[in-house]
Scaffold this active site. Sequence first.
Site, PDB file in Angstrom:
ATOM      1  N   SER A  29     -28.080-100.025 -36.806  1.00  0.00           N
ATOM      2  CA  SER A  29     -28.151 -98.905 -35.866  1.00  0.00           C
ATOM      3  C   SER A  29     -27.253 -97.779 -36.353  1.00  0.00           C
ATOM      4  O   SER A  29     -26.317 -98.006 -37.123  1.00  0.00           O
ATOM      5  CB  SER A  29     -27.693 -99.343 -34.475  1.00  0.00           C
ATOM      6  OG  SER A  29     -26.272 -99.394 -34.405  1.00  0.00           O
ATOM      7  N   ASP A  30     -27.509 -96.574 -35.908  1.00  0.00           N
ATOM      8  CA  ASP A  30     -26.530 -95.510 -36.101  1.00  0.00           C
ATOM      9  C   ASP A  30     -25.398 -95.737 -35.100  1.00  0.00           C
ATOM     10  O   ASP A  30     -25.469 -96.607 -34.228  1.00  0.00           O
ATOM     11  CB  ASP A  30     -27.183 -94.135 -35.908  1.00  0.00           C
ATOM     12  CG  ASP A  30     -26.483 -93.049 -36.724  1.00  0.00           C
ATOM     13  OD1 ASP A  30     -25.288 -93.205 -37.016  1.00  0.00           O
ATOM     14  OD2 ASP A  30     -27.140 -92.053 -37.068  1.00  0.00           O
ATOM     15  N   TRP A  31     -24.334 -94.956 -35.231  1.00  0.00           N
ATOM     16  CA  TRP A  31     -23.118 -95.150 -34.442  1.00  0.00           C
ATOM     17  C   TRP A  31     -23.441 -95.170 -32.937  1.00  0.00           C
ATOM     18  O   TRP A  31     -23.894 -94.178 -32.376  1.00  0.00           O
ATOM     19  CB  TRP A  31     -22.126 -94.027 -34.747  1.00  0.00           C
ATOM     20  CG  TRP A  31     -20.823 -94.086 -33.984  1.00  0.00           C
ATOM     21  CD1 TRP A  31     -20.646 -94.049 -32.636  1.00  0.00           C
ATOM     22  CD2 TRP A  31     -19.517 -94.188 -34.545  1.00  0.00           C
ATOM     23  NE1 TRP A  31     -19.325 -94.121 -32.311  1.00  0.00           N
ATOM     24  CE2 TRP A  31     -18.594 -94.207 -33.468  1.00  0.00           C
ATOM     25  CE3 TRP A  31     -19.017 -94.254 -35.847  1.00  0.00           C
ATOM     26  CZ2 TRP A  31     -17.217 -94.283 -33.650  1.00  0.00           C
ATOM     27  CZ3 TRP A  31     -17.633 -94.326 -36.025  1.00  0.00           C
ATOM     28  CH2 TRP A  31     -16.758 -94.346 -34.946  1.00  0.00           C
ATOM     29  N   GLY A  32     -23.228 -96.325 -32.321  1.00  0.00           N
ATOM     30  CA  GLY A  32     -23.369 -96.431 -30.868  1.00  0.00           C
ATOM     31  C   GLY A  32     -24.780 -96.411 -30.344  1.00  0.00           C
ATOM     32  O   GLY A  32     -24.991 -96.384 -29.126  1.00  0.00           O
TER      33      GLY A  32
END
Length: 720
Positions: A266-269
């Site tokens: 995933s991308d950040w968060g």
Amino acid sequence: MRDDFLKQLLERMTLDEKIGQLLQLATPFFKGSSSEGQITGPLEGMGITEETAQHAGSVLGASGAGEIMNIQKRHLEDNRLGIPLLMMSDVVHGYKTIFPVPLAIGCSWDLDLARQSAEIAAREAAVSGIHVTFAPMVDLVRDPRWGRVMETTGEDTYLNGEFAKVQVEGFQGENLSSSLEHVAACVKHFAAYGAVEGGRDYNTVDMSERQLREVYLPAYKAALDAGCEMVMTAFTTVNGIPATGNKELMNDLLRKEWGFEGVVISDWGAVKELIPHGVAADESAAALKAITSSVDIEMMTACYNDHLKELVENGSVQESLIDQSVMRILELKEKLGLFDNPYRGADEEKERELVFSKAHREVARRLAGKSSVLLKNDGILPLNKKQKIALIGPFANNNDVLGPWSWLGSKEDAVTMRQGFLSKVSSDQLIIAEGSGIEAMEEKELQEALEAAEEADILVLALGEKSEMSGEAGSRTNIKLPDAQLKLLEKLARTGKPVVSVLFNGRPLDLTEVKKASDAILEAWYPGSEAGQAVADLLFGDVNPSGKLSMSFPANAGQIPVYYNNYNTGRPKDAPDAQERFVSQYLDSENEPLYPFGFGLSYTSFSYDDIQISSSAMTGNETIQLSVKVTNTGKRFGEEIVQLYVQDLVGEVIRPLKELKGFKRIALDPGVSETVTFELTEEQLRYHHSNLEYASDQGDFIAYIGSNSRDVTGVKFQLI
């Protein structure tokens, strides 16, 4: 690959240890880092315990051989099974030696230098202990309001795919398992992040599946076909479902249809962001959606860590699904050789020798020279070294020239315009005045600029955006230069002295006013560590500009999106029987961009003559050859990028007015000609039909050859 070893390791792991492999945490969470795992501030709210960090599978943002080896050593002491950490970072366009931003690299149309820049970035990153880079970013983009345009190579499907391929090859090398000088690549952001509505970061993406497959997906596929090891999800929705929880996108398309067996992160968060997106009620639901959408690693939120065990125990998630993700991560660690050598290429002595070396900086200088685009020149460039030059503007002595994704690049080490000029001319020939700040001007600054102009023979204005004005979360509705700089340019243009505008920015700007007030314009983008030196090479003629735009420049923001491979309408403006008003047009603007895709000038000139086609008809198993004689008709050596476009005149669905199908870079001395030949196959004429079948249509086509997407000559042929 030691499959038995990995299977046995997986069998020995507890469910908690498996879930830990799916968690990526930032450097401060780990012992051995400068914080020694003591978390304060915003990160403290994640609720990560020391035991959680001991199980974690990867580290985000670690840098430097010493610190990374310390983190790995301490981790292996605490981790029950001795499973090494993956070290991942954003090495986007250089590690410490910073190359031009990717959009600029796209404007070089130089695949060999692009590959070499990725190789150097990988070499510096690997010797500093990094295993994975979050690059290349291959999101196709048509809206310069989006700040992240600087991270992509432009608006064209074919060109982006070519750059995606060579960047993966540069980062990973021929065999990732046998080379300590390369890193695993992670293509991003899957999928179509560059199509955010309104050019606003993190916003909605909504389009037909045909458009997605035709325009946006091919560059990701090119990266994966080149062997890219990882995929990062986009922050955005894709047709109503966030990418990070999109089973159709991740499972059906990426895994099953394309056969991707590597790691998805995933991308950040982004896993937890499924909640504000409105597709998950809570963190448990977010974890369920992401893991069942084949997202292996959750970056910097703890939905997996806090809820997957419960989801397995209550039967919502099969443990075998967790095992699949863990095995993909273990396989990447094995491919990188981390089980045998957890410190891999990290070497503090070699790090001091290689990182930001003279040889690496020289490549950065060459690439910056090829990435800059000469947009206008009314005969005043190159500069005469005997002239008295006034270097004016907020970038005259500014080292904010690396771009917003330069991470470990040091502004203090970047070559400024002032330094570059002084390598070419003596200090008594150069007058420097700031003239204005980036966004504000004091009367005293303007007065100093006018006084400098009075003394000079020619004025060079160094203008642009500060790096924070583009990049992630850098979306803007006004894409002109700030008013203070436009005022400075206007005042100096009124002096009657010749004006050269040099632009440092991360997106195509509305340059209508700049074009009117300038005798020459050089688009330098953010050129990287050797910025001032590369720009001086170009302005003084030691290097002849050869860059061509990989993204169109609008005449004003109201045209956006404006791009070369657009579709026709039922009432095209240029139709022979077009009515004055009732056609597809703006009442207050031209339809065309200010500077089109593929455009760029040189200090010499090139003629295109004698276009030949080997046959006026081709069958499905044949190829045709197209050739053109290109002659350097000027007085200087120069490089030209010859471009091939094709138009399908009648399709089952509407087809673009032009599509780039090939390009070749040639170098010619004055008066010398070269015949450039392209091969065109039936496969290159295919597209996605209304039923998504990928096929060609029999019928009439036009092949265009020229120096840019606008200035071309066409020849007709048939597919029979």
